[in-house]
Design a protein around this motif. Structure first.
Motif, PDB file in Angstrom:
ATOM      1  N   ILE A 145       0.727  -1.219  -0.144  1.00  0.00           N
ATOM      2  CA  ILE A 145       0.007  -0.072  -0.111  1.00  0.00           C
ATOM      3  C   ILE A 145       0.775   1.290  -0.083  1.00  0.00           C
ATOM      4  CG2 ILE A 145      -1.736   1.266   1.060  1.00  0.00           C
ATOM      5  CD1 ILE A 145      -2.934  -1.174  -0.088  1.00  0.00           C
ATOM      6  N   TYR A 146       1.878   1.306   0.858  1.00  0.00           N
ATOM      7  CA  TYR A 146       2.421   2.537   0.963  1.00  0.00           C
ATOM      8  C   TYR A 146       4.015   2.212   1.466  1.00  0.00           C
ATOM      9  CZ  TYR A 146       4.369   7.015   2.776  1.00  0.00           C
ATOM     10  OH  TYR A 146       5.228   8.044   3.192  1.00  0.00           O
ATOM     11  N   THR A 185      -6.641  -6.305   9.119  1.00  0.00           N
ATOM     12  CA  THR A 185      -6.613  -6.513   7.681  1.00  0.00           C
ATOM     13  C   THR A 185      -5.322  -5.592   7.025  1.00  0.00           C
ATOM     14  OG1 THR A 185      -7.672  -4.027   7.823  1.00  0.00           O
ATOM     15  CG2 THR A 185      -8.984  -5.890   7.663  1.00  0.00           C
ATOM     16  N   HIS A 186      -4.508  -5.019   7.889  1.00  0.00           N
ATOM     17  CA  HIS A 186      -3.319  -4.374   7.433  1.00  0.00           C
ATOM     18  C   HIS A 186      -2.205  -4.334   8.394  1.00  0.00           C
ATOM     19  CE1 HIS A 186      -6.597  -2.481   5.163  1.00  0.00           C
ATOM     20  NE2 HIS A 186      -5.575  -2.101   4.276  1.00  0.00           N
ATOM     21  N   PRO A 222      -6.023   2.157   5.487  1.00  0.00           N
ATOM     22  CA  PRO A 222      -5.631   3.257   6.581  1.00  0.00           C
ATOM     23  C   PRO A 222      -5.354   4.574   6.200  1.00  0.00           C
ATOM     24  CG  PRO A 222      -4.387   1.066   7.081  1.00  0.00           C
ATOM     25  CD  PRO A 222      -4.931   0.965   5.384  1.00  0.00           C
ATOM     26  N   ASP A 223      -5.988   5.377   6.878  1.00  0.00           N
ATOM     27  CA  ASP A 223      -5.689   6.740   6.809  1.00  0.00           C
ATOM     28  C   ASP A 223      -4.959   7.242   8.213  1.00  0.00           C
ATOM     29  OD1 ASP A 223      -9.200   7.799   7.228  1.00  0.00           O
ATOM     30  OD2 ASP A 223      -7.488   7.237   8.753  1.00  0.00           O
ATOM     31  N   GLU A 224      -4.811   8.721   8.220  1.00  0.00           N
ATOM     32  CA  GLU A 224      -3.879   8.979   9.359  1.00  0.00           C
ATOM     33  C   GLU A 224      -4.927   8.726  10.818  1.00  0.00           C
ATOM     34  OE1 GLU A 224      -4.968  10.706   7.200  1.00  0.00           O
ATOM     35  OE2 GLU A 224      -6.549  12.040   7.850  1.00  0.00           O
ATOM     36  N   ASN A 225      -6.028   8.338  10.421  1.00  0.00           N
ATOM     37  CA  ASN A 225      -7.134   8.224  11.824  1.00  0.00           C
ATOM     38  C   ASN A 225      -6.968   6.830  12.127  1.00  0.00           C
ATOM     39  OD1 ASN A 225      -7.522  10.935  11.937  1.00  0.00           O
ATOM     40  ND2 ASN A 225      -9.092  10.463  10.488  1.00  0.00           N
ATOM     41  N   ALA A 226      -6.243   6.004  11.482  1.00  0.00           N
ATOM     42  CA  ALA A 226      -6.169   4.300  11.793  1.00  0.00           C
ATOM     43  C   ALA A 226      -5.826   4.062  13.138  1.00  0.00           C
ATOM     44  CB  ALA A 226      -5.326   3.556  10.699  1.00  0.00           C
ATOM     45  N   ASP A 227      -6.244   2.940  13.763  1.00  0.00           N
ATOM     46  CA  ASP A 227      -6.192   2.600  14.956  1.00  0.00           C
ATOM     47  C   ASP A 227      -5.196   1.443  14.944  1.00  0.00           C
ATOM     48  OD1 ASP A 227      -7.643   0.893  17.639  1.00  0.00           O
ATOM     49  OD2 ASP A 227      -5.965   1.764  17.749  1.00  0.00           O
ATOM     50  N   ILE A 243       3.338   0.043   4.563  1.00  0.00           N
ATOM     51  CA  ILE A 243       2.005  -0.660   4.980  1.00  0.00           C
ATOM     52  C   ILE A 243       1.544  -1.611   4.001  1.00  0.00           C
ATOM     53  CG2 ILE A 243      -0.569  -0.018   5.196  1.00  0.00           C
ATOM     54  CD1 ILE A 243       0.065   2.628   6.237  1.00  0.00           C
ATOM     55  N   ILE A 244       1.016  -2.615   4.460  1.00  0.00           N
ATOM     56  CA  ILE A 244       0.532  -3.763   3.365  1.00  0.00           C
ATOM     57  C   ILE A 244      -0.934  -4.156   4.032  1.00  0.00           C
ATOM     58  CG2 ILE A 244       2.948  -4.818   3.127  1.00  0.00           C
ATOM     59  CD1 ILE A 244       1.709  -7.101   4.602  1.00  0.00           C
TER      60      ILE A 244
END
Ligand SMILES: NC(=O)NC(NC(N)=O)C(=O)[O-]
Length: 343
Positions: free
Chosen positions: A30-31, A154-155, A119-124, A80-81
Motif C-alpha cells: 500500500i505505501y 486487515t493491514h 488506513p488513513d491518518e486516523n487508523a487505530d 503498509i501492506i
C-alpha cells in the motif's frame, strides 16, 4: 506457500496456518516511506527469495524484497501492506535472505482493522511485534502471544530501523470470516480459504502446498496447486482440510488445470463431523476416526480439466467439519471447490 517452504522446517505456529501476507492470495503493498532499491511488493511474493549476483538496475543491486536507500536524515522507514483477507496472526517470518550488508538491524510491526479501504491518518494501529533484532540473510520467526492471536487485522505496518531491506514477510495465521453474513440455505464454497478453511495434514506436498487448492480463481500455472512427489511405494496421497464452518456439501469441483502428465488417476472425497476436534490433533487420530464417510466415491480424473460432480454422484452425509481428499496414487490438483450450505 512456496515449493521450498513445503520442505523447509517451519515453526510450530506456522504448521496448518496460511500466509495472510501472500501476494498469490491477494495481499498488496500500500505505501512505503522509501523503496528506492527494491519495491515493497516484492516482500509479499510467494516464491522463495533469490539472489542474482550479476543483476543490477538503474538504482543499484537488484534485490528480491523491499529495500530502502541509506537514510541520511533522522528517522526510520516503514511500510503498509494490506493482508490477503482479514485474519488472526499466530506469528511472523521476517526473512532477510540475501540481505547481508543491507538488512535492517531492528524491526517492529503494527496491525489495524479496516471495515473497508486502506488506513488513513486516523487508523487505530496496535503494536503486534515490539522492536526486535534482525540479522543478515536469515529467517526470523516471532510467535504472537495468546491475546494478540485473538485480534483480527486487515493491514500491517512494518517499521525498519533505520533503513535496509527485507526479502519476505510472512504472516502466518487464519482467515477471519463472519459466517453470520451467510444466509441459511445460501450456497457457498465451504472450502474457500477466505472462509477459514485450511489444510491440517497431508501425506506429501513436495511441489506445492495443499492450501493452494483453496485459493481464489483458477491456477495460473502448474506451480499454483497441490502437487506431491512421485510415489515410489504402495498406497496413495491425501490431504485433510478443516472447513471454515461446518456445512453440507452438495456440489464438488476438482480442477486439474495445468496437470497434464501428472494428474491423479482417480480421486475420492470423504467427510467427517468432528466438532470436538481442533487444529492440534494428529493425522493418525483423525485418520483413525470411524466418522469418515465417502461424499464422492473413487472417480476417474482427466488431464488439465475441470471436473464437476453433483446430484446422485455426491452423497449427502449431513454436516461435516473436516474433509479428506484422497488422490490415487499421487499427482497434482489445482483447485478444490466444495459448494454447499452452512450447517
Ligand atoms: N551492494 C548493495 O546492495 N548496495 C546498496 N543496495 C542495493 N540494493 O544496491 C546499499 O547501499 O544497501
Amino acid at each position: 506457500m512456496s515449493e521450498q517452504e513445503t520442505s523447509v522446517a517451519l515453526p510450530d505456529f506456522a504448521v496448518g496456518a496460511i500466509n495472510l501476507a501472500s501476494a498469490r492470495l491477494g495481499a498488496r503493498a500500500i505505501y512505503a516511506t522509501d523503496q528506492f532499491f527494491a519495491p515493497l511488493a516484492r516482500m509479499l511474493k510467494d516464491d522463495s527469495p533469490v539472489f542474482l549476483p550479476g543483476e543490477y538496475d538503474e538504482h543499484g543491486k537488484w534485490m528480491d524484497g523491499w529495500e530502502s536507500r541509506r537514510k541520511r536524515v533522522p528517522g526510520h522507514d516503514w511500510a503498509i501492506i494490506r493482508l490477503a483477507m482479514p485474519g488472526r496472526i499466530r506469528g511472523f517470518d521476517v526473512d532477510t535472505s540475501h540481505f547481508t550488508g543491507n538488512y535492517p538491524p531492528q524491526c517492529s510491526i503494527e496491525g489495524c482493522y479496516m471495515e473497508s479501504g486502506d488506513p488513513d491518518e486516523n487508523a487505530d494501529w496496535q503494536e503486534v511485534l515490539a522492536k526486535c533484532d534482525l540479522g543478515p540473510n536469515s529467517h526470523h520467526y516471532f510467535e504472537m502471544d495468546q491475546d494478540t492471536r485473538q485480534r483480527v487485522f486487515t493491514h500491517l505496518r512494518v517499521h525498519i530501523y533505520p533503513d535496509g531491506g527485507i526479502a519476505r514477510l510472512r504472516a502466518y495465521g487464519s482467515a477471519y470470516f463472519n459466517w453470520d453474513k451467510v444466509g441459511d440455505g445460501e450456497e457457498v464454497d465451504l472450502a474457500y480459504i477466505f472462509g477459514g478453511t485450511h489444510a491440517l495434514h497431508w501425506s506429501d506436498a513436495h511441489y506445492g502446498h495443499p492450501d493452494r487448492t483453496l485459493a481464489p480463481g483458477r491456477g495460473v500455472n502448474m506451480g499454483d496447486g497441490w502437487e506431491t512427489a512421485r510415489r515410489r511405494g504402495p498406497g496413495h496421497d491425501w490431504m485433510i482440510l478443516k472447513l471454515g464452518h461446518p456445512g453440507i456439501i452438495r456440489r464438488i469441483v476438482v480442477d486439474t488445470a495445468h496437470f497434464k502428465g501428472n494428474f491423479p488417476d482417480t480421486c475420492m472425497l470423504l467427510g467427517a463431523n468432528l466438532p470436538e476436534q481442533n487444529d492440534v490433533f494428529s493425522a493418525e487420530d483423525l485418520a483413525a476416526s470411524e466418522n469418515w464417510e465417502p461424499i464422492l466415491e473413487q472417480t476417474k480424473l482427466q488431464a488439465d480439466n475441470i471436473h464437476e460432480f453433483s446430484g446422485a454422484s455426491v452423497n449427502n452425509i449431513g454436516p461435516v467439519t473436516h474433509v479428506r481428499l484422497a488422490i490415487f496414487p499421487d499427482g497434482g490438483i489445482s483447485r478444490l471447490r466444495l459448494y454447499g450450505v452452512k450447517a
